[in-house]
Design an enzyme around this catalytic site. Structure first.
Site, mmCIF file in Angstrom:
data_model
loop_
_atom_site.group_PDB
_atom_site.id
_atom_site.type_symbol
_atom_site.label_atom_id
_atom_site.label_comp_id
_atom_site.label_asym_id
_atom_site.label_seq_id
_atom_site.Cartn_x
_atom_site.Cartn_y
_atom_site.Cartn_z
ATOM 1 N N ASP A 245 55.116 -81.740 19.244
ATOM 2 C CA ASP A 245 55.913 -80.757 18.507
ATOM 3 C C ASP A 245 56.889 -80.102 19.481
ATOM 4 O O ASP A 245 56.613 -79.990 20.677
ATOM 5 C CB ASP A 245 55.030 -79.693 17.848
ATOM 6 C CG ASP A 245 55.767 -78.969 16.717
ATOM 7 O OD1 ASP A 245 55.492 -79.283 15.533
ATOM 8 O OD2 ASP A 245 56.613 -78.095 17.012
ATOM 9 N N ASN A 274 60.996 -83.122 21.885
ATOM 10 C CA ASN A 274 61.762 -83.546 20.723
ATOM 11 C C ASN A 274 61.285 -84.935 20.290
ATOM 12 O O ASN A 274 61.321 -85.880 21.074
ATOM 13 C CB ASN A 274 63.237 -83.583 21.142
ATOM 14 C CG ASN A 274 64.137 -83.936 19.982
ATOM 15 O OD1 ASN A 274 63.772 -84.695 19.089
ATOM 16 N ND2 ASN A 274 65.319 -83.368 20.002
ATOM 17 N N CYS A 335 60.121 -83.548 3.172
ATOM 18 C CA CYS A 335 59.912 -82.346 2.350
ATOM 19 C C CYS A 335 61.241 -81.804 1.842
ATOM 20 O O CYS A 335 61.320 -80.672 1.378
ATOM 21 C CB CYS A 335 59.144 -81.280 3.131
ATOM 22 S SG CYS A 335 60.026 -80.680 4.564
HETATM 23 N N1 SAH Z 1 52.501 -81.860 10.061
HETATM 24 C C1 SAH Z 1 52.373 -80.431 10.135
HETATM 25 C C2 SAH Z 1 53.601 -79.695 9.627
HETATM 26 C C3 SAH Z 1 54.891 -80.080 10.303
HETATM 27 S S1 SAH Z 1 56.182 -78.961 10.047
HETATM 28 C C4 SAH Z 1 51.108 -80.005 9.407
HETATM 29 O O1 SAH Z 1 50.585 -80.792 8.612
HETATM 30 O O2 SAH Z 1 50.649 -78.886 9.617
HETATM 31 C C5 SAH Z 1 57.415 -79.520 11.099
HETATM 32 C C6 SAH Z 1 57.192 -79.247 12.573
HETATM 33 O O3 SAH Z 1 58.205 -79.931 13.282
HETATM 34 C C7 SAH Z 1 57.267 -77.812 13.021
HETATM 35 O O4 SAH Z 1 56.065 -77.486 13.678
HETATM 36 C C8 SAH Z 1 58.449 -77.762 14.031
HETATM 37 O O5 SAH Z 1 58.160 -76.953 15.170
HETATM 38 C C9 SAH Z 1 58.553 -79.188 14.440
HETATM 39 N N2 SAH Z 1 59.875 -79.703 14.849
HETATM 40 C C10 SAH Z 1 61.075 -79.480 14.270
HETATM 41 N N3 SAH Z 1 62.026 -80.242 14.844
HETATM 42 C C11 SAH Z 1 61.415 -80.980 15.803
HETATM 43 C C12 SAH Z 1 61.847 -81.983 16.727
HETATM 44 N N4 SAH Z 1 63.122 -82.410 16.753
HETATM 45 N N5 SAH Z 1 60.922 -82.529 17.545
HETATM 46 C C13 SAH Z 1 59.639 -82.122 17.512
HETATM 47 N N6 SAH Z 1 59.171 -81.201 16.642
HETATM 48 C C14 SAH Z 1 60.043 -80.635 15.801
#
Ligand code: SAH
Length: 392
Positions: A245, A274, A335
């Site tokens: 994340d 990322n 989503c």
């Molecule tokens: N799968 C998780 C929810 C994911 S929400 C669950 O079931 O609880 C999306 C997540 O992506 C967030 O935590 C955000 O911090 C992260 N995020 C957003 N852009 C990102 C990127 N480019 N690389 C890595 N993480 C990212």
């Protein structure tokens, strides 16, 4: 007074009236106040909440002229949302769930989530905001909890001309972390600073599904947030889990969640980074996985973001297909409500072709049953996903 087109949509019980459909309105009405929506001939159509600044000029509370929109009305609607939750097929035990899902529970703009002994609310429309005190009063009477916290700090409020607000509404302040249970896993929920109201409640049942594919697998959980999918993979006997994340805070909570579940000695790697870069780095190193989960944030929040967002979905899915071993599983989500299921499936199909893989969809995925989609409100269906099996 509304157009003939809006009349048709209201006849199908759609709860939104767009600004372009309003032919006559009283400019003196206060934001959030209840208005009678009428046809050109004066016939009553619905009671709605007026929102002068929003493209969605009114949201329907009721199609029944005899209903008085007030405390008894909210008590009724809240009671029936709670009643429905008692019969839904959710993981058991389940101490964190959505009790009120806005339009789909006939309460436009109102979200109420339960985290153990606390409620977390979002008043996302002018109408829900207008009735906040009465709604709070009814919640207190119908759901015995220690405290009610507000997380109306969602950007959509600005479209309604409302500021971002959060704080304690009633009772005890929730602790920095609330422990909740979803079936075989426990999680810390940070309802004060966490995303949304603390957890992605809509993914609860999907997370549990990874156990079907996790045995002895090397698992890559992309966009892990606080690690739910990865914890279930460990429960399912995964050989190794990587949680990625971009946010260091959520990754540190993912680590603590492993401890909470007695899984701290399991083979887990935590990466703050990322996902796009990380997937490319794995590709360049020829790293392979058996199960990859892609649960990105909303890439398409408005029509203007459609092309760029779809490219984003395509890129990560393409890279994931390249990283999967023969017979591997991709669990992939979007989503973005604006990306319809058929379009998302096409993006995933294009990604497989460009990755040179043949894959089959073995199960469709959606939001949990506590996030129901009213048939008269298809916009409520925003989360979709697929389990894809790559050829051996
Ligand atoms: N799968 C998780 C929810 C994911 S929400 C669950 O079931 O609880 C999306 C997540 O992506 C967030 O935590 C955000 O911090 C992260 N995020 C957003 N852009 C990102 C990127 N480019 N690389 C890595 N993480 C990212």
């Amino acid at each position: 007074m509304v157009s003939a087109k809006a009349q048709k949509s209201l006849a199908r019980r759609h709860p939104w009236i767009f600004s372009g459909a309003v032919q006559k309105q009283d400019p003196a009405i206060e934001a959030g106040a209840t208005v009678a929506v009428r046809a050109a001939d004066g016939r009553f159509l619905a009671w709605g909440a007026y929102s002068p600044q929003s493209q969605i000029r009114a949201r329907v509370w009721s199609f029944d002229e005899d209903k008085d929109i007030g405390p008894a009305f909210f008590q009724d609607r809240i009671r029936s949302a709670l009643q429905v939750r008692r019969t839904l097929p959710l993981l058991s035990p389940c101490t964190a769930l959505r009790l009120i899902n806005a339009e789909s529970d006939s309460l436009p703009g109102l979200i109420v989530d339960r985290y153990a002994d606390f409620l977390v609310c979002q008043f996302l429309s002018a109408g829900a905001h207008f009735w906040k005190a009465d709604i709070l009063q009814q919640l207190r009477e119908l759901v015995p909890v220690k405290g009610v916290y507000e997380r109306s700090d969602a950007e959509v409020r600005t479209k309604e001309g409302l500021g971002l607000e959060s704080g304690l509404l009633w009772g005890e302040m929730p602790p920095e972390r609330i422990e909740v249970q979803w079936g075989q896993i426990r999680l810390w929920a940070d309802v004060i600073h966490g995303h949304k109201t603390g957890l992605y409640l809509d993914q609860r049942e999907n997370q549990a599904q990874v156990t079907d594919f996790a045995k002895d697998a090397e698992v890559l959980n992309c966009f892990s947030y606080t690690g739910g999918f990865g914890l279930w993979a460990l429960r399912g006997g995964a050989a190794h889990v990587t949680q990625i994340d971009a946010s260091a805070e959520v990754v540190s909570l993912a680590r603590e969640n492993a401890t909470l579940n007695g899984l701290e000695n399991q083979p887990v790697e935590y990466v703050v980074g990322n996902v796009f870069d990380q997937l490319r780095a794995y590709r360049d190193r020829r790293r392979q996985f058996d199960l990859i989960i892609l649960d990105p944030p909303k890439f398409v929040a408005s029509a203007a973001q459609m092309n760029k967002g779809c490219r984003g979905y395509k890129d990560i899915n393409l890279l994931a297909f390249k990283l999967l071993r023969p017979g591997g599983i991709l669990m992939t989500f979007s989503c973005s409500g604006l990306v319809e299921p058929a379009l998302f499936q096409k993006i995933v199909a294009d990604a497989a072709i460009d990755a040179g893989r043949h894959a089959r969809l073995i199960a469709p995925l959606s939001q949990g049953a506590d996030h129901p989609v009213a048939l008269n409100f298809p916009e409520g269906h925003y989360l979709k996903g697929h389990i894809c099996l790559v050829d051996g």
